[in-house]
Design an enzyme around this catalytic site. Structure first.
Site, PDB file in Angstrom:
ATOM      1  N   THR A 179     -10.303   0.406  -0.852  1.00  0.00           N
ATOM      2  CA  THR A 179      -8.840   0.640  -0.386  1.00  0.00           C
ATOM      3  C   THR A 179      -8.832   2.167  -0.289  1.00  0.00           C
ATOM      4  O   THR A 179     -10.083   2.948  -0.550  1.00  0.00           O
ATOM      5  CB  THR A 179      -8.007  -0.011  -1.150  1.00  0.00           C
ATOM      6  OG1 THR A 179      -6.782   0.044  -0.244  1.00  0.00           O
ATOM      7  CG2 THR A 179      -7.528   0.723  -2.341  1.00  0.00           C
ATOM      8  N   GLY A 214      -0.623  -7.742  -4.494  1.00  0.00           N
ATOM      9  CA  GLY A 214       0.047  -9.163  -4.746  1.00  0.00           C
ATOM     10  C   GLY A 214       0.057  -9.234  -6.101  1.00  0.00           C
ATOM     11  O   GLY A 214      -0.877  -9.638  -6.645  1.00  0.00           O
ATOM     12  N   HIS A 215       1.292  -9.006  -6.623  1.00  0.00           N
ATOM     13  CA  HIS A 215       1.266  -9.083  -8.237  1.00  0.00           C
ATOM     14  C   HIS A 215       2.037 -10.551  -8.440  1.00  0.00           C
ATOM     15  O   HIS A 215       3.499 -10.327  -8.194  1.00  0.00           O
ATOM     16  CB  HIS A 215       1.873  -7.816  -8.738  1.00  0.00           C
ATOM     17  CG  HIS A 215       0.746  -6.564  -8.293  1.00  0.00           C
ATOM     18  ND1 HIS A 215       1.131  -5.405  -8.829  1.00  0.00           N
ATOM     19  CD2 HIS A 215      -0.355  -6.448  -7.865  1.00  0.00           C
ATOM     20  CE1 HIS A 215       0.266  -4.500  -8.724  1.00  0.00           C
ATOM     21  NE2 HIS A 215      -0.709  -5.275  -7.884  1.00  0.00           N
ATOM     22  N   ASP A 232      -6.464  -7.970  -8.575  1.00  0.00           N
ATOM     23  CA  ASP A 232      -6.034  -9.473  -8.943  1.00  0.00           C
ATOM     24  C   ASP A 232      -6.578  -9.987 -10.462  1.00  0.00           C
ATOM     25  O   ASP A 232      -6.865 -11.144 -10.742  1.00  0.00           O
ATOM     26  CB  ASP A 232      -6.577 -10.350  -8.048  1.00  0.00           C
ATOM     27  CG  ASP A 232      -6.146 -10.155  -6.443  1.00  0.00           C
ATOM     28  OD1 ASP A 232      -5.058  -9.607  -6.370  1.00  0.00           O
ATOM     29  OD2 ASP A 232      -7.126 -10.281  -5.388  1.00  0.00           O
ATOM     30  N   LYS A 268      -2.538  -7.918 -13.218  1.00  0.00           N
ATOM     31  CA  LYS A 268      -1.686  -6.815 -13.394  1.00  0.00           C
ATOM     32  C   LYS A 268      -0.310  -7.184 -13.419  1.00  0.00           C
ATOM     33  O   LYS A 268       0.590  -6.974 -14.301  1.00  0.00           O
ATOM     34  CB  LYS A 268      -1.905  -5.648 -12.498  1.00  0.00           C
ATOM     35  CG  LYS A 268      -3.299  -5.109 -12.432  1.00  0.00           C
ATOM     36  CD  LYS A 268      -3.462  -4.168 -11.254  1.00  0.00           C
ATOM     37  CE  LYS A 268      -3.607  -4.455 -10.001  1.00  0.00           C
ATOM     38  NZ  LYS A 268      -4.735  -5.779  -9.511  1.00  0.00           N
ATOM     39  N   GLY A 269       0.276  -8.092 -12.772  1.00  0.00           N
ATOM     40  CA  GLY A 269       1.562  -8.424 -12.444  1.00  0.00           C
ATOM     41  C   GLY A 269       2.158  -9.039 -13.651  1.00  0.00           C
ATOM     42  O   GLY A 269       3.192  -8.565 -14.420  1.00  0.00           O
ATOM     43  N   GLN A 318      -4.337  -2.670  -6.812  1.00  0.00           N
ATOM     44  CA  GLN A 318      -5.734  -2.855  -6.792  1.00  0.00           C
ATOM     45  C   GLN A 318      -6.664  -2.762  -8.150  1.00  0.00           C
ATOM     46  O   GLN A 318      -6.133  -3.003  -8.934  1.00  0.00           O
ATOM     47  CB  GLN A 318      -6.559  -2.104  -5.585  1.00  0.00           C
ATOM     48  CG  GLN A 318      -5.975  -2.493  -3.971  1.00  0.00           C
ATOM     49  CD  GLN A 318      -4.415  -1.694  -3.716  1.00  0.00           C
ATOM     50  OE1 GLN A 318      -4.232  -0.735  -4.151  1.00  0.00           O
ATOM     51  NE2 GLN A 318      -3.534  -2.748  -3.211  1.00  0.00           N
ATOM     52  N   GLY A 375      -2.807 -18.062 -19.770  1.00  0.00           N
ATOM     53  CA  GLY A 375      -1.998 -18.761 -18.974  1.00  0.00           C
ATOM     54  C   GLY A 375      -1.060 -17.571 -18.026  1.00  0.00           C
ATOM     55  O   GLY A 375      -0.884 -16.625 -18.561  1.00  0.00           O
ATOM     56  N   ALA A 398      -3.352 -13.642  -3.406  1.00  0.00           N
ATOM     57  CA  ALA A 398      -1.704 -13.570  -3.434  1.00  0.00           C
ATOM     58  C   ALA A 398      -0.826 -13.113  -2.258  1.00  0.00           C
ATOM     59  O   ALA A 398       0.072 -13.082  -1.900  1.00  0.00           O
ATOM     60  CB  ALA A 398      -1.286 -12.863  -4.589  1.00  0.00           C
ATOM     61  N   THR A 399      -1.743 -12.113  -1.425  1.00  0.00           N
ATOM     62  CA  THR A 399      -1.156 -11.451  -0.480  1.00  0.00           C
ATOM     63  C   THR A 399      -1.473 -12.296   1.075  1.00  0.00           C
ATOM     64  O   THR A 399      -0.927 -12.574   2.004  1.00  0.00           O
ATOM     65  CB  THR A 399      -1.573  -9.919  -0.154  1.00  0.00           C
ATOM     66  OG1 THR A 399      -1.018  -9.562  -1.312  1.00  0.00           O
ATOM     67  CG2 THR A 399      -0.976  -9.278   1.056  1.00  0.00           C
TER      68      THR A 399
HETATM   69  P1  GDP Z   1      -2.567  -8.843  -9.825  1.00  0.00           P
HETATM   70  O1  GDP Z   1      -2.786  -8.421  -8.335  1.00  0.00           O
HETATM   71  O2  GDP Z   1      -3.474  -8.126 -10.567  1.00  0.00           O
HETATM   72  O3  GDP Z   1      -1.382  -8.992 -10.275  1.00  0.00           O
HETATM   73  O4  GDP Z   1      -2.943 -10.510 -10.171  1.00  0.00           O
HETATM   74  P2  GDP Z   1      -2.812 -11.568  -8.954  1.00  0.00           P
HETATM   75  O5  GDP Z   1      -1.229 -11.904  -9.179  1.00  0.00           O
HETATM   76  O6  GDP Z   1      -3.286 -11.339  -7.452  1.00  0.00           O
HETATM   77  O7  GDP Z   1      -3.601 -12.702  -9.489  1.00  0.00           O
HETATM   78  C1  GDP Z   1      -3.721 -13.238 -10.646  1.00  0.00           C
HETATM   79  C2  GDP Z   1      -3.299 -14.715 -10.627  1.00  0.00           C
HETATM   80  O8  GDP Z   1      -3.649 -15.322 -11.987  1.00  0.00           O
HETATM   81  C3  GDP Z   1      -1.939 -15.125 -10.573  1.00  0.00           C
HETATM   82  O9  GDP Z   1      -1.954 -16.228  -9.961  1.00  0.00           O
HETATM   83  C4  GDP Z   1      -1.358 -15.252 -11.704  1.00  0.00           C
HETATM   84  O10 GDP Z   1      -0.030 -15.975 -12.088  1.00  0.00           O
HETATM   85  C5  GDP Z   1      -2.569 -15.711 -12.578  1.00  0.00           C
HETATM   86  N1  GDP Z   1      -2.634 -15.536 -14.046  1.00  0.00           N
HETATM   87  C6  GDP Z   1      -2.356 -14.393 -14.617  1.00  0.00           C
HETATM   88  N2  GDP Z   1      -2.581 -14.435 -15.761  1.00  0.00           N
HETATM   89  C7  GDP Z   1      -3.176 -15.392 -15.890  1.00  0.00           C
HETATM   90  C8  GDP Z   1      -3.939 -16.156 -17.058  1.00  0.00           C
HETATM   91  O11 GDP Z   1      -4.154 -15.685 -18.336  1.00  0.00           O
HETATM   92  N3  GDP Z   1      -4.288 -17.542 -17.100  1.00  0.00           N
HETATM   93  C9  GDP Z   1      -4.278 -18.059 -15.798  1.00  0.00           C
HETATM   94  N4  GDP Z   1      -4.704 -19.306 -15.671  1.00  0.00           N
HETATM   95  N5  GDP Z   1      -3.649 -17.468 -14.687  1.00  0.00           N
HETATM   96  C10 GDP Z   1      -3.403 -16.203 -14.842  1.00  0.00           C
HETATM   97  P1  IMO Z   2      -3.838  -6.261  -5.917  1.00  0.00           P
HETATM   98  O1  IMO Z   2      -2.847  -5.061  -6.368  1.00  0.00           O
HETATM   99  C1  IMO Z   2      -7.587  -7.561  -4.315  1.00  0.00           C
HETATM  100  C2  IMO Z   2      -9.017  -5.386  -0.934  1.00  0.00           C
HETATM  101  C3  IMO Z   2      -9.115  -6.220   0.351  1.00  0.00           C
HETATM  102  C4  IMO Z   2     -10.396  -5.175   1.197  1.00  0.00           C
HETATM  103  C5  IMO Z   2     -10.121  -3.943   0.523  1.00  0.00           C
HETATM  104  C6  IMO Z   2      -9.455  -2.981   1.656  1.00  0.00           C
HETATM  105  O2  IMO Z   2      -3.152  -7.638  -5.886  1.00  0.00           O
HETATM  106  O3  IMO Z   2      -5.103  -6.329  -7.077  1.00  0.00           O
HETATM  107  P2  IMO Z   2      -6.851  -2.710   2.337  1.00  0.00           P
HETATM  108  O4  IMO Z   2      -5.859  -3.632   2.950  1.00  0.00           O
HETATM  109  O5  IMO Z   2      -6.336  -2.492   1.143  1.00  0.00           O
HETATM  110  O6  IMO Z   2      -7.503  -1.721   3.328  1.00  0.00           O
HETATM  111  O7  IMO Z   2      -8.333  -3.441   2.184  1.00  0.00           O
HETATM  112  O8  IMO Z   2      -9.391  -3.896  -0.661  1.00  0.00           O
HETATM  113  N1  IMO Z   2      -7.624  -5.305  -1.738  1.00  0.00           N
HETATM  114  C7  IMO Z   2      -7.374  -6.140  -2.694  1.00  0.00           C
HETATM  115  N2  IMO Z   2      -8.236  -6.953  -3.178  1.00  0.00           N
HETATM  116  N3  IMO Z   2      -6.439  -7.327  -4.790  1.00  0.00           N
HETATM  117  C8  IMO Z   2      -5.592  -6.401  -4.196  1.00  0.00           C
HETATM  118  O9  IMO Z   2      -4.399  -5.716  -4.545  1.00  0.00           O
HETATM  119  C9  IMO Z   2      -6.130  -5.654  -2.897  1.00  0.00           C
HETATM  120  N4  IMO Z   2      -5.718  -4.719  -2.151  1.00  0.00           N
HETATM  121  C10 IMO Z   2      -6.654  -4.586  -1.277  1.00  0.00           C
HETATM  122  O10 IMO Z   2      -9.274  -7.286   0.338  1.00  0.00           O
HETATM  123  O11 IMO Z   2     -11.345  -5.863   0.443  1.00  0.00           O
HETATM  124 MG    MG Z   3      -3.121  -9.375  -6.654  1.00  0.00          MG
END
Ligand code: GDP
Ligand code: IMO
Ligand code: MG
Length: 423
Positions: free
Chosen positions: A238, A40-41, A13, A16-17, A223, A414, A298-299
């Protein structure tokens, strides 16, 4: 030709997305290499928010080819839902999305067993996303898995599903769960086969041909490094290899073709699920940071655990991933703090540790050592160039870059595309 691997450098989180979406304006192919719908990206374009679980984050850029590599575990129902969702936003996947014949399929029993095993663990549970990830990789490595390519041969699919379900029903019965009907599962998966068959390819060939033809490829990790099955905080990890090495095994692109590794680094730290987190903060301070950062999964929607930036941990991440340059994300979130703490090392009893310990038990017992830096107390989300950032924000970035030993090439201020500073 450029082949870059993009990795989450913390516990997932990191944003990356968003950064894949930014970078994919410069890449012709984006390939996911591990994980499944546990990811969840998030990408925000205008008023629209897209949360992608399986489809690579390059899908939102017209003309970019997207590949789900062999290292990914694919839940066909989740994939079809996602295809439908983006289709509603006029994003067409025809000739733009391909899935590896060698990727493993998440089956209904994987999701059931994920939930039942977690429940049985009680307080020791991992806190998985419940998407069947662990049980599916388990079958892959015990050579019982069913792969995407099996969808193309109905007879062999039937045999494999029936044999597997015979075994899995014994496991389900041990949890007191009712048996699955193999024929119903076969019927369900044959329907998926019909809908997905035109996307199935030997994606190792597709990717290597693209590279040999001079195309640029971005490999998207899911992850993060400390959720890696080998290098993470085992067993609170994971079941795949998010670290950069996983990009080769997860796609069939050899290490000799990779030109750079880009780390995605959140300006502070978060973690979802259980396991050690030395720089974690609690109480009001945590609630504040969680609220400011919108730190909810996000997931699964779970509140994310939050903490300060950890230099000691990041140096280990740089080492195992080979990070050349990084994107720092969510810097804007720190804009309300008078002071910002940074974890610089750990104490274990009287000893100051020399290396980051990946052993969970040791990590649970370390005491973080902090340094305090001044905050900038300004909204920086409109800033477009590094020089316009407040001095304290520039200093914070320089501190991270110098102490972690990498170059910062992007600063995200942002969630939207425009809220990005390229250095
Ligand atoms: P990922 O799993 O690595 O793709 O990240 P996630 O999407 O799970 O979580 C990142 C969250 O932060 C999402 O809600 C994005 O929209 C948000 N986000 C990404 N970059 C920024 C940033 O620079 N500032 C803020 N405030 N939010 C961001
Ligand atoms: P993204 O790609 C954050 C965590 C789960 C749990 C552990 C094992 O959005 O960064 P699993 O379901 O993979 O067997 O769970 O890994 N986990 C994540 N935490 N971001 C993720 O993906 C994750 N995918 C799995 O919360 O601790
Ligand atoms: Mg995520």
């Amino acid at each position: 030709m450029s082949v870059s691997v993009l990795v989450g450098s913390q516990w997932g989180d990191e944003g990356k997305g968003k950064i894949v979406d930014i970078l994919s304006s410069k890449f012709e192919v984006v390939a996911r290499y591990q994980g499944g719908a546990n990811a969840g990206h998030t990408i925000e374009i205008g008023d629209q928010q897209f949360v992608l679980h399986l489809i690579p984050s390059g899908i939102l850029r017209e003309g970019v080819i997207n590949v789900i590599g062999n290292g990914v575990v694919i839940d066909p129902s989740a994939l079809l839902e996602e295809i439908e969702f983006i289709g509603k936003h006029n994003i067409n996947i025809e000739n733009r999305l391909f899935i590896s014949n060698n990727a493993h399929l998440i089956m209904p029993y994987h999701k059931l067993l994920d939930a039942l095993q977690e429940e049985a663990q009680g307080k020791d549970k991992i806190g998985t996303t419940g998407r069947g990830i662990g049980p599916c990789y388990n079958d892959k490595f015990s050579r019982k898995g069913i792969r995407v390519g099996d969808l193309l041969n109905s007879e062999s699919l039937k045999t494999k599903v029936r044999n597997n379900i015979k075994e899995k029903n014994k496991e389900l019965a041990a949890f007191g769960h009712e048996a699955l009907d193999a024929d119903k599962v076969v019927e369900e998966y044959l329907e998926y086969a019909d809908k997905l068959k035109h996307l199935i390819k030997d994606t190792a060939v597709l990717l290597n041909n693209a590279i040999n033809n001079g195309k640029s490829v971005l490999m998207e990790g899911a992850q993060g490094a400390f959720l890696d099955i080998d290098h993470g905080t085992y067993p609170y990890v994971t079941s795949s290899n998010p670290t950069s090495g996983g990009a080769c095994t997860g796609t069939g692109v050899p290490p000799t073709k990779i030109s750079s590794v880009i780390g995605i680094v959140k300006a502070y730290t978060t973690r979802v699920g259980n396991g050690p987190f030395p720089a974690e903060v609690y109480g009001e301070e945590a609630e504040n940071l969680r609220k400011l950062g919108g730190e909810f999964g996000a997931t699964t929607g779970r509140p994310r655990r939050v903490g300060w930036f950890d230099v000691f941990q990041m140096k280990y991440s740089r080492m195992i991933n080979g990070l050349d340059r990084v994107a720092i994300t969510k810097l804007d979130v720190l804009g309300e703090f008078d002071e910002i703490k940074v974890c610089t090392g750990y104490k274990l009893g009287d000893e100051i540790l020399k290396n980051f310990p990946t052993d969970s038990q040791t990590l649970e017992n370390v005491e973080p050592i902090y340094e305090t830096l001044p905050g900038w107390k300004t909204d920086i989300s409109d800033v477009k160039v590094f020089e316009d950032l407040p001095e304290a924000a520039q200093n914070y970035l320089s501190y991270i870059s110098q102490n972690c030993g990498f170059e910062i090439s992007i600063v995200s201020v942002g969630p939207k595309r425009a809220e990005t500073i390229e250095l």
